[in-house]
Design an enzyme around this catalytic site. Structure first.
Site, PDB file in Angstrom:
ATOM      1  N   MET A  41       0.853  -1.196   0.000  1.00  0.00           N
ATOM      2  CA  MET A  41       0.000   0.000   0.000  1.00  0.00           C
ATOM      3  C   MET A  41       0.885   1.241   0.000  1.00  0.00           C
ATOM      4  O   MET A  41       1.581   1.535   0.978  1.00  0.00           O
ATOM      5  CB  MET A  41      -0.935  -0.006   1.218  1.00  0.00           C
ATOM      6  CG  MET A  41      -2.124  -0.936   1.006  1.00  0.00           C
ATOM      7  SD  MET A  41      -3.236  -0.974   2.392  1.00  0.00           S
ATOM      8  CE  MET A  41      -2.260  -1.886   3.575  1.00  0.00           C
ATOM      9  N   ALA A  74       4.661  -0.400  -3.052  1.00  0.00           N
ATOM     10  CA  ALA A  74       5.255  -0.460  -4.378  1.00  0.00           C
ATOM     11  C   ALA A  74       6.459   0.468  -4.442  1.00  0.00           C
ATOM     12  O   ALA A  74       6.379   1.636  -4.065  1.00  0.00           O
ATOM     13  CB  ALA A  74       4.222  -0.052  -5.421  1.00  0.00           C
ATOM     14  N   GLN A 117       7.886  -4.928  -3.087  1.00  0.00           N
ATOM     15  CA  GLN A 117       7.107  -5.009  -4.327  1.00  0.00           C
ATOM     16  C   GLN A 117       7.803  -4.141  -5.384  1.00  0.00           C
ATOM     17  O   GLN A 117       7.954  -2.930  -5.196  1.00  0.00           O
ATOM     18  CB  GLN A 117       5.670  -4.523  -4.120  1.00  0.00           C
ATOM     19  CG  GLN A 117       4.802  -4.834  -5.341  1.00  0.00           C
ATOM     20  CD  GLN A 117       3.429  -4.199  -5.318  1.00  0.00           C
ATOM     21  OE1 GLN A 117       3.296  -2.995  -5.100  1.00  0.00           O
ATOM     22  NE2 GLN A 117       2.399  -4.993  -5.565  1.00  0.00           N
ATOM     23  N   HIS A 193       5.164  -6.445  -9.307  1.00  0.00           N
ATOM     24  CA  HIS A 193       3.860  -5.769  -9.454  1.00  0.00           C
ATOM     25  C   HIS A 193       3.486  -5.766 -10.939  1.00  0.00           C
ATOM     26  O   HIS A 193       3.970  -4.941 -11.708  1.00  0.00           O
ATOM     27  CB  HIS A 193       3.975  -4.348  -8.915  1.00  0.00           C
ATOM     28  CG  HIS A 193       2.664  -3.630  -8.775  1.00  0.00           C
ATOM     29  ND1 HIS A 193       1.479  -4.113  -9.306  1.00  0.00           N
ATOM     30  CD2 HIS A 193       2.335  -2.459  -8.143  1.00  0.00           C
ATOM     31  CE1 HIS A 193       0.506  -3.260  -9.008  1.00  0.00           C
ATOM     32  NE2 HIS A 193       1.001  -2.250  -8.303  1.00  0.00           N
ATOM     33  N   TYR A 198      -0.185  -0.999 -14.628  1.00  0.00           N
ATOM     34  CA  TYR A 198       1.161  -0.421 -14.711  1.00  0.00           C
ATOM     35  C   TYR A 198       1.965  -1.159 -15.796  1.00  0.00           C
ATOM     36  O   TYR A 198       1.411  -1.968 -16.538  1.00  0.00           O
ATOM     37  CB  TYR A 198       1.835  -0.460 -13.336  1.00  0.00           C
ATOM     38  CG  TYR A 198       1.097   0.402 -12.334  1.00  0.00           C
ATOM     39  CD1 TYR A 198       1.090   1.787 -12.459  1.00  0.00           C
ATOM     40  CD2 TYR A 198       0.359  -0.166 -11.301  1.00  0.00           C
ATOM     41  CE1 TYR A 198       0.383   2.589 -11.566  1.00  0.00           C
ATOM     42  CE2 TYR A 198      -0.352   0.638 -10.402  1.00  0.00           C
ATOM     43  CZ  TYR A 198      -0.332   2.013 -10.540  1.00  0.00           C
ATOM     44  OH  TYR A 198      -1.043   2.801  -9.671  1.00  0.00           O
TER      45      TYR A 198
HETATM   46  C1  LIG Z   1      -3.767   3.626  -0.031  1.00  0.00           C
HETATM   47  C2  LIG Z   1      -3.587   2.427  -0.895  1.00  0.00           C
HETATM   48  C3  LIG Z   1      -2.391   2.237  -1.566  1.00  0.00           C
HETATM   49  C4  LIG Z   1      -2.199   1.109  -2.380  1.00  0.00           C
HETATM   50  N1  LIG Z   1      -0.976   0.897  -2.980  1.00  0.00           N
HETATM   51  C5  LIG Z   1      -0.740  -0.241  -3.647  1.00  0.00           C
HETATM   52  C6  LIG Z   1       0.566  -0.573  -4.098  1.00  0.00           C
HETATM   53  O1  LIG Z   1       1.544   0.126  -3.833  1.00  0.00           O
HETATM   54  N2  LIG Z   1       0.715  -1.729  -4.807  1.00  0.00           N
HETATM   55  C7  LIG Z   1      -0.333  -2.571  -5.062  1.00  0.00           C
HETATM   56  O2  LIG Z   1      -0.143  -3.596  -5.703  1.00  0.00           O
HETATM   57  N3  LIG Z   1      -1.576  -2.297  -4.599  1.00  0.00           N
HETATM   58  C8  LIG Z   1      -1.801  -1.181  -3.889  1.00  0.00           C
HETATM   59  N4  LIG Z   1      -3.034  -0.952  -3.334  1.00  0.00           N
HETATM   60  C9  LIG Z   1      -4.069  -2.009  -3.399  1.00  0.00           C
HETATM   61  C10 LIG Z   1      -3.971  -2.882  -2.128  1.00  0.00           C
HETATM   62  O3  LIG Z   1      -2.774  -3.632  -2.111  1.00  0.00           O
HETATM   63  C11 LIG Z   1      -5.140  -3.880  -2.016  1.00  0.00           C
HETATM   64  O4  LIG Z   1      -5.129  -4.743  -3.108  1.00  0.00           O
HETATM   65  C12 LIG Z   1      -6.463  -3.145  -1.955  1.00  0.00           C
HETATM   66  O5  LIG Z   1      -6.455  -2.131  -0.973  1.00  0.00           O
HETATM   67  C13 LIG Z   1      -7.610  -4.122  -1.678  1.00  0.00           C
HETATM   68  O6  LIG Z   1      -7.477  -4.692  -0.422  1.00  0.00           O
HETATM   69  P1  LIG Z   1      -8.393  -4.155   0.830  1.00  0.00           P
HETATM   70  O7  LIG Z   1      -9.786  -4.152   0.324  1.00  0.00           O
HETATM   71  O8  LIG Z   1      -8.118  -5.160   1.907  1.00  0.00           O
HETATM   72  O9  LIG Z   1      -7.927  -2.780   1.154  1.00  0.00           O
HETATM   73  C14 LIG Z   1      -3.249   0.180  -2.536  1.00  0.00           C
HETATM   74  C15 LIG Z   1      -4.466   0.386  -1.872  1.00  0.00           C
HETATM   75  C16 LIG Z   1      -4.631   1.483  -1.051  1.00  0.00           C
HETATM   76  C17 LIG Z   1      -5.935   1.639  -0.300  1.00  0.00           C
END
Ligand SMILES: Cc1cc2nc3c(=O)[nH]c(=O)nc-3n(C[C@H](O)[C@H](O)[C@H](O)COP(=O)(O)O)c2cc1C
Length: 411
Positions: A41, A74, A117, A193, A198
């Site tokens: 995240m 990431a 990641q 990733h 992306y």
């Molecule tokens: C603030 C935020 C930042 C995120 N950054 C990334 C990231 O850097 N890389 C990635 O693959 N997914 C990213 N995601 C997606 C999350 O890894 C995850 O798949 C998504 O939040 C769904 O899970 P949840 O419903 O439990 O939050 C991000 C999500 C949020 C909310």
């Protein structure tokens, strides 16, 4: 309010219904103590690509809270146009890598495992972005599509030349270097990733990959060649026993309704090639874990991926939340009893799918931003103590006033 693990005493016995989540799992050389993962995240707060001390504490708290595996946010690999914004984390060069090494050690000392990641945003980076405003962004066909604001997908625009063979080889080499670094720094594996629209996903998706050479084509398997070569390079550079996770998704930030594969057979073409190339675990990114992926059964994306490859998979998407994931416009969760109830019910469904063997690991994102000790509370069956996620949870999760930047670094 500063983040800290609640001091409330809870029963250390595992709640019987949830016990299967607390069994260990081996993924190649990686021994996980339980099945709970914090997914990547991004916070967009890495000055010059360095996360800094508040993030070391943020990750450590989630490790102390009982999470088995933490995936770092990431982090851009060593290409100047890999990040989209200046304050995204980097995974190259002395300062960011030294910082990541410290973070990984903190997490490991607290009893969890950690993997970075590895990320390249490709054509999501807007042209003329700071600081390398003079460099074009990179993508399979040079096509830019604006991230979705909820309205139908915007038309692709030609903002750059398609990547040359030389550029493709360079990026594959850069990922290989990152894989070697992940191992050298003491990480427990790495995640590529390849999701959410992306760079790697831009090769997989027919909308952004219009190439007519060996990296394009009418089938998903043909368009997976870039990903396959990249995985092979990571495997070669990181070594035979180093665990490689591969995150992919049907949805894209450019189009939440996008699909890479319309049928299990189409999906199998890509997955088998990636598994042969060296992937050990697929992280199947969905926004709602309970949704069937294809009409022929109620398996979700992680369920199908496990069935098609026989490899361990991670599921994700609104676990213990009752709220839509719409990145960039995170909606507020009602802070009421109904939200708590929905979250608990949704865990029942996770357990149903988990115990019948659909997937091996569950990733908990936003709920773990709000609850560093999510794993500890769930282990004890104390879902009533989970705090609801709200729009401020992200900022609060790294807000440690005692770790504020020194005066000279404040603007
Ligand atoms: C603030 C935020 C930042 C995120 N950054 C990334 C990231 O850097 N890389 C990635 O693959 N997914 C990213 N995601 C997606 C999350 O890894 C995850 O798949 C998504 O939040 C769904 O899970 P949840 O419903 O439990 O939050 C991000 C999500 C949020 C909310």
């Amino acid at each position: 309010m500063t983040e800290a693990l609640d001091s409330v005493r809870i029963d250390e016995r595992i709640a019987p219904d949830l016990a299967p989540l607390f069994e260990p799992l081996r993924v190649r050389s990686l021994e996980l103590k339980n099945r709970i993962v914090m997914p990547a995240m991004g916070h967009g707060k890495a000055r010059g690509g360095v996360l800094g001390p508040s993030f070391a504490r943020y990750y450590r708290l989630r490790a102390e809270g009982g999470t088995g595996l933490l995936i770092g946010e990431a982090a851009a690999v060593g290409d100047p146009v890999a990040p989209a914004e200046p304050d995204q984390a980097h995974f190259h060069s002395l300062w960011p890598l030294t910082d990541w090494q410290h973070i990984a050690r903190q997490v490991q000392e607290a009893g969890a495992k950690m993997i970075p990641q590895l990320w390249h945003v490709g054509m999501i980076r807007k042209p003329s972005s700071w600081p390398f405003y003079h460099l074009p962004s990179k993508g399979p066909s040079g096509l830019y599509i604006q991230p979705s604001d909820g309205t139908p997908m915007k038309a692709p625009q030609q903002y750059a030349e398609p990547m040359s063979q030389r550029a493709i080889d360079e990026i594959i080499g850069i990922y290989g270097q990152a894989a070697e670094d992940a191992r050298r720094l003491g990480f427990d594996g790495l995640e590529i990733h390849a999701a959410h629209g992306y760079l790697i996903d831009q090769f997989l998706w027919h909308v952004t990959n219009r190439r007519t050479d060996g990296y394009g084509g009418a089938t998903l398997k043909a368009r997976a060649r870039f990903a396959v070569e990249l995985v092979k390079e990571c495997r070669h550079r990181a070594g035979r026993d180093f665990p490689i996770f591969f995150r992919y998704s049907q949805w894209k930030i450019q189009d939440y309704g996008a699909r890479l594969a319309e049928t299990p057979r189409e999906l199998a073409g890509m997955l088998e090639a990636l598994a042969d190339a060296g992937v050990d675990c697929f992280h199947c990114s969905t926004r709602r874990f309970w949704e069937p992926e294809f009409p022929v059964s109620d398996l979700n994306l992680a369920g199908w991926t496990k069935k098609l490859t026989g490899l361990p998979t991670i599921t994700v998407g609104s676990i213990s939340l009752n709220q839509e994931l719409v990145p960039y416009t995170i909606r507020r969760l009602e802070k009421d009893e109904k939200a708590r109830e929905a979250a608990v019910t949704n865990l029942d469904r996770v357990m149903e799918m988990f115990t019948r063997g659909d997937f091996d690991l569950i990733a908990v994102g936003r709920a773990m931003l709000a609850n560093p000790d999510w794993a500890r509370l769930v282990r004890a069956g104390r879902m009533d103590l989970l705090k609801p996620y709200d729009a401020d949870s992200l900022a609060r999760s790294t807000d440690f006033p005692d770790l504020a930047a020194p005066a000279s670094r404040r603007q």
